[in-house]
Write a protein that holds these residues in place. Structure first.
Motif, PDB file in Angstrom:
ATOM      1  N   TYR A  91      -0.934  -6.875   7.355  1.00 44.82           N
ATOM      2  CA  TYR A  91      -0.542  -5.529   7.748  1.00 44.82           C
ATOM      3  C   TYR A  91      -1.759  -4.639   7.971  1.00 44.82           C
ATOM      4  N   LEU A  92      -1.749  -3.924   9.078  1.00 46.35           N
ATOM      5  CA  LEU A  92      -2.712  -2.857   9.331  1.00 46.35           C
ATOM      6  C   LEU A  92      -2.019  -1.535   9.028  1.00 46.35           C
ATOM      7  N   PHE A  93      -2.596  -0.773   8.121  1.00 45.51           N
ATOM      8  CA  PHE A  93      -2.053   0.536   7.765  1.00 45.51           C
ATOM      9  C   PHE A  93      -3.054   1.624   8.132  1.00 45.51           C
ATOM     10  N   VAL A  94      -2.576   2.639   8.821  1.00 51.47           N
ATOM     11  CA  VAL A  94      -3.396   3.809   9.166  1.00 51.47           C
ATOM     12  C   VAL A  94      -2.679   5.023   8.622  1.00 51.47           C
ATOM     13  N   GLU A  95      -3.334   5.760   7.744  1.00 46.24           N
ATOM     14  CA  GLU A  95      -2.752   6.965   7.142  1.00 46.24           C
ATOM     15  C   GLU A  95      -3.617   8.158   7.542  1.00 46.24           C
ATOM     16  N   ARG A  96      -3.107   8.933   8.452  1.00 41.77           N
ATOM     17  CA  ARG A  96      -3.868  10.058   8.993  1.00 41.77           C
ATOM     18  C   ARG A  96      -3.908  11.213   7.999  1.00 41.77           C
ATOM     19  N   ARG A 125      -2.855   9.629  19.682  1.00 48.33           N
ATOM     20  CA  ARG A 125      -2.477  10.860  20.391  1.00 48.33           C
ATOM     21  C   ARG A 125      -1.163  11.435  19.873  1.00 48.33           C
ATOM     22  N   LEU A 126      -0.267  10.581  19.411  1.00 48.49           N
ATOM     23  CA  LEU A 126       1.097  11.013  19.105  1.00 48.49           C
ATOM     24  C   LEU A 126       1.386  11.234  17.630  1.00 48.49           C
ATOM     25  N   LEU A 127       0.582  10.632  16.744  1.00 52.89           N
ATOM     26  CA  LEU A 127       0.838  10.787  15.311  1.00 52.89           C
ATOM     27  C   LEU A 127       0.557  12.216  14.859  1.00 52.89           C
ATOM     28  N   ALA A 128       1.471  12.775  14.103  1.00 53.77           N
ATOM     29  CA  ALA A 128       1.283  14.118  13.559  1.00 53.77           C
ATOM     30  C   ALA A 128       0.260  14.098  12.425  1.00 53.77           C
ATOM     31  N   PRO A 129      -0.341  15.246  12.088  1.00 56.83           N
ATOM     32  CA  PRO A 129      -1.189  15.303  10.883  1.00 56.83           C
ATOM     33  C   PRO A 129      -0.406  14.813   9.674  1.00 56.83           C
ATOM     34  N   GLY A 130      -1.026  13.953   8.888  1.00 60.79           N
ATOM     35  CA  GLY A 130      -0.331  13.373   7.743  1.00 60.79           C
ATOM     36  C   GLY A 130       0.549  12.199   8.100  1.00 60.79           C
TER      37      GLY A 130
END
Length: 286
Positions: free
Chosen positions: A278-283, A231-236
């Protein structure tokens, strides 16, 4: 008694107590008493040692032999080349967590605008302070960094580390996960408790359980964090979490649930020992 003889006595006692690194532990404890680095310690081995220093060192060795972490005895722990203050009530920073900072720095280097960064569950402040300190030495836009924790004791330690190592570069917030935050975060770093209760062992028994263990096979706090991050992560924006290697699949499945966008990249990466860490999420959506 010389420094060499005192060091040998400490090493033998720690070895007899079953410590895994008796020589290193003895050297670190004596360096703290003498106020010297390792090079100076080794250069001064033939010198006599003052009785007060010898007595203080023997007390420190006894504490270590009883299992107390070296960092709690000396009050410091090195992380990302910086000396952090630590004390009982906060987790002792581990080398594995440096991977989160290094990954975060790489993300910041790829930006041409200041990033809004949150370190969730900051503890001693190691992640946020290291990121701020090392980002300041690079030609990148200065990030706005917030470090949050629900523990007042942890925030007191973090405040001291901010003042020493990154003054004016990190804002501290008392809050549970990201419940206090507004949308628009560009980078989230999280090293939350992820151990299962059955993973308890003497080597971590001195550290606060609330900083180590979680329900739901150790993944409960990340199950709560991921929908907040979505909900809080900005685009990119991006999210980096430290996990237990056994959580690889639940981490991937949970992240895919809350970040279903086709242009979002979700990966689990190994630490330097080759363990899934590590879990990485790149929106997507630059």
């Amino acid at each position: 008694m010389t420094i060499h003889e005192l060091l040998r006595r400490g090493r033998v006692r720690l070895a007899q107590a079953g410590m895994s690194s008796p020589r290193l532990d003895a050297e670190v404890l004596l360096m703290a008493q003498l106020g010297v680095d390792r090079a100076e310690l080794l250069a001064r081995l033939p010198e006599p040692v003052a009785p007060a220093i010898a007595a203080a060192f023997e007390r420190a060795v006894a504490r270590r032999a009883a299992g107390e972490p070296v960092a709690y005895i000396t009050g410091q722990r090195e992380f990302m080349g910086l000396d952090f203050l630590v004390e009982p009530g906060v987790l002792v920073p581990r080398p594995e967590s440096e991977g989160l900072v290094e990954w975060g720095l790489a993300r910041l280097q790829a930006r041409d605008q200041p990033a809004r960064v949150v370190d969730v569950g900051t503890g001693s402040g190691a992640l946020a302070v290291s990121l701020a300190h090392h980002a300041a030495g690079q030609p990148i836009p200065a990030p706005f960094i917030v470090a949050s924790d629900r523990s007042p004791a942890a925030l007191r330690v973090a405040a001291r580390n901010v003042a020493r190592l990154a003054p004016g570069k990190v804002t501290l917030v008392r809050g549970d996960l990201l419940g206090w935050s507004r949308p628009g975060i560009d980078l989230i770093l999280a090293n939350l408790p992820y151990l299962r209760p059955e993973q308890a062992n003497p080597s971590i028994s001195w550290e606060p359980p609330e900083a180590l263990f979680a329900a739901e096979e150790g993944f409960a706090l990340y199950l709560a964090l991921l929908p907040q991050a979505a909900r809080l992560l900005a685009p990119g924006g991006a999210l980096a979490c430290e996990i237990d290697p056994a959580q690889r699949q639940i981490a991937l499945n949970s992240a895919r649930r809350w970040f279903p966008e086709a242009d979002t990249r979700i990966t689990v990466a190994p630490d330097l020992a080759g363990h899934d860490r590590y879990l990485f999420v790149e929106r997507g959506g630059h």
